[in-house]
Structures are given as C-alpha cells and as structure tokens.
Design a protein around this motif. Sequence first.
Motif, PDB file in Angstrom:
ATOM      1  N   ARG A 224      -4.699   2.497  18.786  1.00 28.55           N
ATOM      2  CA  ARG A 224      -3.703   2.031  19.752  1.00 28.55           C
ATOM      3  C   ARG A 224      -2.634   1.180  19.080  1.00 28.55           C
ATOM      4  O   ARG A 224      -1.440   1.273  19.401  1.00 28.55           O
ATOM      5  CB  ARG A 224      -4.391   1.254  20.866  1.00 28.55           C
ATOM      6  N   ILE A 225      -3.047   0.323  18.150  1.00 34.61           N
ATOM      7  CA  ILE A 225      -2.084  -0.500  17.415  1.00 34.61           C
ATOM      8  C   ILE A 225      -1.137   0.392  16.608  1.00 34.61           C
ATOM      9  O   ILE A 225       0.075   0.181  16.574  1.00 34.61           O
ATOM     10  CB  ILE A 225      -2.817  -1.484  16.494  1.00 34.61           C
TER      11      ILE A 225
ATOM     12  N   LYS B 239      -3.091  -8.650   8.705  1.00 29.27           N
ATOM     13  CA  LYS B 239      -1.810  -7.972   8.887  1.00 29.27           C
ATOM     14  C   LYS B 239      -1.620  -6.878   7.841  1.00 29.27           C
ATOM     15  O   LYS B 239      -1.175  -5.767   8.144  1.00 29.27           O
ATOM     16  CB  LYS B 239      -0.670  -8.984   8.796  1.00 29.27           C
ATOM     17  N   GLU B 240      -1.947  -7.193   6.593  1.00 28.89           N
ATOM     18  CA  GLU B 240      -1.791  -6.213   5.516  1.00 28.89           C
ATOM     19  C   GLU B 240      -2.708  -5.015   5.732  1.00 28.89           C
ATOM     20  O   GLU B 240      -2.343  -3.868   5.447  1.00 28.89           O
ATOM     21  CB  GLU B 240      -2.071  -6.870   4.172  1.00 28.89           C
ATOM     22  N   THR B 241      -3.913  -5.273   6.241  1.00 26.53           N
ATOM     23  CA  THR B 241      -4.845  -4.180   6.536  1.00 26.53           C
ATOM     24  C   THR B 241      -4.283  -3.272   7.622  1.00 26.53           C
ATOM     25  O   THR B 241      -4.327  -2.041   7.517  1.00 26.53           O
ATOM     26  CB  THR B 241      -6.209  -4.741   6.974  1.00 26.53           C
ATOM     27  N   LEU B 242      -3.733  -3.887   8.658  1.00 24.17           N
ATOM     28  CA  LEU B 242      -3.155  -3.095   9.743  1.00 24.17           C
ATOM     29  C   LEU B 242      -1.944  -2.300   9.276  1.00 24.17           C
ATOM     30  O   LEU B 242      -1.731  -1.161   9.696  1.00 24.17           O
ATOM     31  CB  LEU B 242      -2.772  -4.014  10.909  1.00 24.17           C
TER      32      LEU B 242
ATOM     33  N   ILE C 255     -12.044   1.520  15.794  1.00 24.39           N
ATOM     34  CA  ILE C 255     -11.196   2.711  15.602  1.00 24.39           C
ATOM     35  C   ILE C 255     -10.260   2.890  16.793  1.00 24.39           C
ATOM     36  O   ILE C 255      -9.065   3.169  16.628  1.00 24.39           O
ATOM     37  CB  ILE C 255     -12.071   3.964  15.395  1.00 24.39           C
ATOM     38  N   ARG C 256     -10.775   2.711  18.010  1.00 23.67           N
ATOM     39  CA  ARG C 256      -9.935   2.861  19.203  1.00 23.67           C
ATOM     40  C   ARG C 256      -8.803   1.832  19.204  1.00 23.67           C
ATOM     41  O   ARG C 256      -7.640   2.158  19.486  1.00 23.67           O
ATOM     42  CB  ARG C 256     -10.784   2.726  20.472  1.00 23.67           C
ATOM     43  N   CYS C 257      -9.141   0.579  18.858  1.00 23.27           N
ATOM     44  CA  CYS C 257      -8.114  -0.465  18.842  1.00 23.27           C
ATOM     45  C   CYS C 257      -7.093  -0.220  17.741  1.00 23.27           C
ATOM     46  O   CYS C 257      -5.879  -0.378  17.956  1.00 23.27           O
ATOM     47  CB  CYS C 257      -8.766  -1.836  18.656  1.00 23.27           C
TER      48      CYS C 257
ATOM     49  N   MET D 209      -3.033   0.746   7.573  1.00 25.18           N
ATOM     50  CA  MET D 209      -3.516   1.770   8.489  1.00 25.18           C
ATOM     51  C   MET D 209      -2.408   2.727   8.944  1.00 25.18           C
ATOM     52  O   MET D 209      -2.674   3.814   9.446  1.00 25.18           O
ATOM     53  CB  MET D 209      -4.135   1.109   9.736  1.00 25.18           C
ATOM     54  N   GLN D 210      -1.144   2.306   8.769  1.00 23.98           N
ATOM     55  CA  GLN D 210      -0.035   3.187   9.132  1.00 23.98           C
ATOM     56  C   GLN D 210      -0.020   4.442   8.248  1.00 23.98           C
ATOM     57  O   GLN D 210       0.508   5.474   8.623  1.00 23.98           O
ATOM     58  CB  GLN D 210       1.297   2.441   8.979  1.00 23.98           C
ATOM     59  N   HIS D 211      -0.601   4.337   7.073  1.00 23.69           N
ATOM     60  CA  HIS D 211      -0.541   5.434   6.103  1.00 23.69           C
ATOM     61  C   HIS D 211      -1.923   6.037   5.824  1.00 23.69           C
ATOM     62  O   HIS D 211      -2.057   6.892   4.961  1.00 23.69           O
ATOM     63  CB  HIS D 211       0.065   4.928   4.789  1.00 23.69           C
ATOM     64  N   LEU D 212      -2.949   5.555   6.550  1.00 27.06           N
ATOM     65  CA  LEU D 212      -4.305   6.042   6.314  1.00 27.06           C
ATOM     66  C   LEU D 212      -4.911   6.573   7.606  1.00 27.06           C
ATOM     67  O   LEU D 212      -4.449   6.263   8.701  1.00 27.06           O
ATOM     68  CB  LEU D 212      -5.190   4.899   5.769  1.00 27.06           C
TER      69      LEU D 212
END
Length: 255
Positions: A250-251, A76-79, A245-247, A82-85
Amino acid sequence: MGTIDIIEDTFTCHQKDDLAVFNLLEGARALSTTVSGKDIFFEALNAIKAARDIKGVAFLHSEKYQDVVEHETFIKETLEAMQHLDERRYSITFKYAIIQFLEVIHTFPKPIVGGMDGKLAPLAFAANLAFDLRIATDKARVILSDLKFGLPPSPPFAFYLVNSLGPQKATELILTKSVITAQEALDLGLVTQVVSKKDLKDSCIDKLRQLTTISGDALIESRRMLQPSLKKMREYMDEGFEGIIRCMHRIKKSR
C-alpha cells in the motif's frame, strides 16, 4: 577442533576459554537479508555446536544509532528501496532467515546469553528474547518507529513481547511507546540484569558460567517448556509478515 576465531564484515566470533563470544557489528542486518551472510553465520553456529570444548555462547549486540532520528532514517531508506524491489520476495527472504535463526537457537544444546548496548532495533531485541538470559547496559534502548511509517510492529518483536508480557501489556507498549529503556525492560522482566557498558561482556560470561553445568538435553527440553513452541512461532511469523507485505504494498502504491 581448533580455537574459534572468525572475523566477518557483519560479526566476529572468538573463543574465550571454554566459551564462544559473538560480536554483532554494524550492518548485521545483512545476516538475514543476504544468502552469503546468513550461510557464514550459521556455519559459525554449527562449528560451535560441534565443538566439545565450547560450553556456552554469548551474543554481544550494539547498534550504532545515535538517536531515534537515525533509526527512522533507516526505515525510510528501506521503504525507498522497496520502490525498486519485490516487497514479497524481500519480506519472505527476511522471514525465513529469522525463522531459521530462532529454530537453531531453540534447539541449541549449549546455553546462550545475550548482551545489549546502544539503541536497538526491535528485531535485535527480539533475538535476545529467544536466548536463555539477557543483560543490557544502562544505555540500551529499544527504538519503536515502525507504526509511524505505516508499518506494523516487527513480527518477532511482537511475538516475543506478547508471549513474555501478555497481549494487553504488549499492545500498550507497542501502541504508546517510541522507546523502551533498559530500566523499563528490567522492570518488565524482559532483561535479567542492567550493568555498565564496561561490565557487559564480563557479566554475560559470568551468567554463562552459571549455566554450563546444565546438560544439553535438559537445556533443550527446558526451552521447549519455557519458550513458545516452534509451531506457534512459525504460524505467527507467517501471519505477521503477510501483514507487513500488505502495508508495504500500500505504501508503494501511494508513492
């Protein structure tokens, strides 16, 4: 050359007689996601490769997840990060570090035995599948949570699982299991031996002693015959990480 004695935030490496023993510490993921961490790690491997008095390497890996929930928290923390990377840049950096590691291991002229304890992420288990032999404690577990979060399985984990068990059995495990126990891994032939935690280090060293009579050239050529090819591995990693990367994209868009 002097005795190997390295202490870093992510790993330690000490020489025990004519063997080198790595201990991968909490936060060892930085070895594949930061340039400085990766460089220090590969410098250590190159030093061991060049050392004439070192005949083999043991990697002892113990994740400190207390339960499945903590592993899921990490995902969860990794995802969230990803909002900022840039997910492509992050994934490509990660991919090339893994490929570099597997290439080094594949052509390393000294035997390598992996020792596993605790609750392991799929990538950690995949790294051990690239080694010559693997030993796990009776408490070792592989935690499979990626699909739950909309991500495909770890490409290195899926790659070695397919090559070890075949696509049908690998598919069954990845799609239906949340945890693979040490005993299950032993029954599947994914680990060589299951021991107690207190015996892990000594068991790895004993196995290494059995392998140190093999010449470096014979060992490398044996891996070429027994392990999947580097070309196949690189192609699989390219396709697998493109899927991640595609997933992730989309997330990211859905949030």
